[in-house]
Write an enzyme that holds these catalytic residues in place. Sequence first.
Site, PDB file in Angstrom:
ATOM      1  N   HIS A 194       5.352 -25.956  29.731  1.00  0.00           N
ATOM      2  CA  HIS A 194       4.682 -26.589  28.599  1.00  0.00           C
ATOM      3  C   HIS A 194       3.311 -25.950  28.426  1.00  0.00           C
ATOM      4  O   HIS A 194       2.504 -25.936  29.358  1.00  0.00           O
ATOM      5  CB  HIS A 194       4.573 -28.095  28.809  1.00  0.00           C
ATOM      6  CG  HIS A 194       5.898 -28.788  28.772  1.00  0.00           C
ATOM      7  ND1 HIS A 194       6.230 -29.841  29.610  1.00  0.00           N
ATOM      8  CD2 HIS A 194       6.992 -28.573  27.992  1.00  0.00           C
ATOM      9  CE1 HIS A 194       7.462 -30.242  29.342  1.00  0.00           C
ATOM     10  NE2 HIS A 194       7.942 -29.488  28.377  1.00  0.00           N
ATOM     11  N   GLU A 232      -0.270 -27.273  29.623  1.00  0.00           N
ATOM     12  CA  GLU A 232      -0.452 -27.610  31.033  1.00  0.00           C
ATOM     13  C   GLU A 232      -0.993 -26.403  31.796  1.00  0.00           C
ATOM     14  O   GLU A 232      -0.336 -25.816  32.646  1.00  0.00           O
ATOM     15  CB  GLU A 232       0.871 -28.124  31.606  1.00  0.00           C
ATOM     16  CG  GLU A 232       1.350 -29.383  30.893  1.00  0.00           C
ATOM     17  CD  GLU A 232       2.772 -29.805  31.239  1.00  0.00           C
ATOM     18  OE1 GLU A 232       3.362 -29.219  32.171  1.00  0.00           O
ATOM     19  OE2 GLU A 232       3.297 -30.712  30.562  1.00  0.00           O
ATOM     20  N   ARG A 269       2.610 -27.789  22.987  1.00  0.00           N
ATOM     21  CA  ARG A 269       3.523 -28.017  24.108  1.00  0.00           C
ATOM     22  C   ARG A 269       4.720 -27.054  24.106  1.00  0.00           C
ATOM     23  O   ARG A 269       5.111 -26.537  25.152  1.00  0.00           O
ATOM     24  CB  ARG A 269       4.034 -29.455  24.043  1.00  0.00           C
ATOM     25  CG  ARG A 269       5.169 -29.809  25.005  1.00  0.00           C
ATOM     26  CD  ARG A 269       5.609 -31.247  24.784  1.00  0.00           C
ATOM     27  NE  ARG A 269       6.836 -31.612  25.472  1.00  0.00           N
ATOM     28  CZ  ARG A 269       6.887 -32.283  26.617  1.00  0.00           C
ATOM     29  NH1 ARG A 269       5.768 -32.630  27.232  1.00  0.00           N
ATOM     30  NH2 ARG A 269       8.048 -32.602  27.168  1.00  0.00           N
ATOM     31  N   HIS A 303       4.360 -29.078  36.657  1.00  0.00           N
ATOM     32  CA  HIS A 303       3.945 -29.665  35.383  1.00  0.00           C
ATOM     33  C   HIS A 303       2.657 -30.443  35.599  1.00  0.00           C
ATOM     34  O   HIS A 303       2.153 -30.561  36.714  1.00  0.00           O
ATOM     35  CB  HIS A 303       5.041 -30.588  34.841  1.00  0.00           C
ATOM     36  CG  HIS A 303       6.260 -29.867  34.361  1.00  0.00           C
ATOM     37  ND1 HIS A 303       6.489 -29.570  33.038  1.00  0.00           N
ATOM     38  CD2 HIS A 303       7.325 -29.368  35.044  1.00  0.00           C
ATOM     39  CE1 HIS A 303       7.635 -28.920  32.920  1.00  0.00           C
ATOM     40  NE2 HIS A 303       8.160 -28.782  34.131  1.00  0.00           N
ATOM     41  N   GLU A 332       4.238 -33.076  39.243  1.00  0.00           N
ATOM     42  CA  GLU A 332       3.237 -33.422  38.233  1.00  0.00           C
ATOM     43  C   GLU A 332       1.870 -33.382  38.918  1.00  0.00           C
ATOM     44  O   GLU A 332       1.549 -34.242  39.735  1.00  0.00           O
ATOM     45  CB  GLU A 332       3.504 -34.808  37.652  1.00  0.00           C
ATOM     46  CG  GLU A 332       4.823 -34.939  36.902  1.00  0.00           C
ATOM     47  CD  GLU A 332       4.779 -34.336  35.505  1.00  0.00           C
ATOM     48  OE1 GLU A 332       3.677 -33.890  35.079  1.00  0.00           O
ATOM     49  OE2 GLU A 332       5.826 -34.300  34.841  1.00  0.00           O
TER      50      GLU A 332
END
Length: 507
Positions: free
Chosen positions: A273, A276, A328, A398, A473
Site C-alpha cells: 500500500h 505505508e 493506497r 503493513h 502491522e
Amino acid sequence: MISNTRWNVVALVVVLATVIALIMPSHFATAFDVSRMTPVADRNIRTGNKMLIEKEIIEERQVVSENDSNSTQAEVALDEDMSFPGEDDGDSDDGVLDVNEIPVRYDEAQLWRVYNISNAMSRRNMLPLGDILESKYGGTIWKENSKFLDVSIDKKHVKAARAFLEDHNLNTEVLNYNIQEMIDNEAAVGANLTQSEAGQRTKKAARSGIHWKDYHDLDTIYAFMREIRGKFPNICRLYTIGKTAEGRDLKVLRISENAEENANQIWIDGGTHAREWITPATVTYIIQRLMAKWDEQPAYIRDKTWYFMPMVNPDGYVYSRQIDRLWRKNRAPHSKRSRCIGVDINRNFNIGWNTVGSSKDPCKFTYHGPAPFSEMETQAILNFFEDKTDMVAYLTFHSYGQMLLYPYGHKAARYMYAPALKRVGNEAAQIIKQKTGRKYRVGSRNEWLPPAGGGADDWACSKLGAKYVYTIELRDRGNFGFILPPSQIIQTAFEGYTLVEAVARDI
C-alpha cells in the site's frame, strides 16, 4: 553596479560552500559504508545460483562507497550503524507521472476516530459507516476494526460529518486537526535529521544514499538493493520479476548460501500500500541487519534462503511521494466507464477474491480489480513462486496498528498452525516490549481486523503451503497513522526485524 556586486557576492558564497563541502573531513559523515562490509567470498559455498536466471540488467556504473562509517544512535541499543552512503544513479524510476497533475493537499482536513461503530450501525440497518463517510462526506478510511474507525474528513465536510455522527450517537475523538500540517512536519523532520549528510559525498562515489533517518524515493531503494548484490555476489542475486502498469521494475533480492535453491525459503515484502512508507523502510533495514555482519550471523539465519521485495507497489509509492501522500492503490487504469485509477493489490490475490472486505467500485481504495491476479504486481509474484516448492515463511509488512497477525483474514476459521504462530508472535512481542516499550497485539487477522478477501497472507498459506505467515502491522496506534515521523523509523524497523529473527529461529 549595486546589482552586479550583489550577484558577485552570491556567486562567491556558492563557490566557498562547494569547496568546503568537498574538503570536509570524512569523520563528519554519518552514513554506514557498505564497502566496509566483509564480502562473503568462500569458494566452498555452493549457492546453486547458476541454476537461476538473473533478469536484472547490470548498470553501467559499479556501486562503490568511500565514506567512513559511524554509528547512528536511537533509544534502542542496536550496535550497528543504521545508514548507508548515497549513490548518484543514472537510472530513474520516478518518471511516469502526469506533469500537469496538481499535488493533493489536506489543509485543515481532520483525522477522526469513531467508536462503537458495529453496534450503532447494526441497530439502524444502515450501510457500513465507512461507506457512508466516504460517499457522502468525502472521507478516507485509514483503519477499521470492530471497535473503532479511523477516517480523515476534508475541511468542507467537517461540520456535516460531525452532525451526522452526533445524530447517530457515535462518539468521536479528533486525532489530528490538520493532516497537511502533519505531512509537512514529516518532510521537515526528515530533512532536519539528514541535513548533516550534505557536503559529505565525493564525486567518485556511486552510492545508494540509504539510511534510516528519513523515507527514501524508489531510486534510492533500488540502488541499495543493487549495492548489496554488488557487495555480496556469491550469495546475492537481484531479479526483475516483472513490470508495473507505468513501466517500473518489480525487484526481488535473493540472499542464500544454500546449494538447494528451494531450501527453507523466507519471503519478506513491503510497500504493498503506497501510503505505508514505513514498510519499505523496514524491509531495507532488515536486509542491512542481516548483511552488515553476515559472517557472524547464527546458523538459523545463514541456512535460510531469503527473498526480499521492499517495494510491491512502485507506481503507487512514487505517486504518494509526488502527488497524494495518502494514496493506497497501484496506478493501473481498468474501467473505461470511470476515470478512477488503481487496484488494491492486497485484495487481488486468488483467495476469497470478491467476497468480503473489498469493493467493485474502481473509485474505492479497496477496489479488488476486474479479476484475481489482474494486476501486473500480483501476476509477477504468482509467476515468481511457480517453482518455489519449500516456502516456509511469508511475512508481509503493513501499517498501522502494532499487530502481528496470522491467517485467516477472509474467513472466520482457525489456521492449522495458529498455536505455533501465536507462540512465536508472543515471543517477538515480548522482546519488542522489553527493547522499545511498544506493545504489539498477537492473533489471527479475523480477530483484530474486518474480514477481507484477496489478501497475500491467506494466499501464501493456502496456495503456497507456507507455515509461518504473518501480516505485520507496524507503528503506531493512530496518533500519526500512515504519516509516522522519520524519527521513529529505526525503532519501528527494529520491531519488524525482531519478528523476522523469531521466525527464522523457530524454523
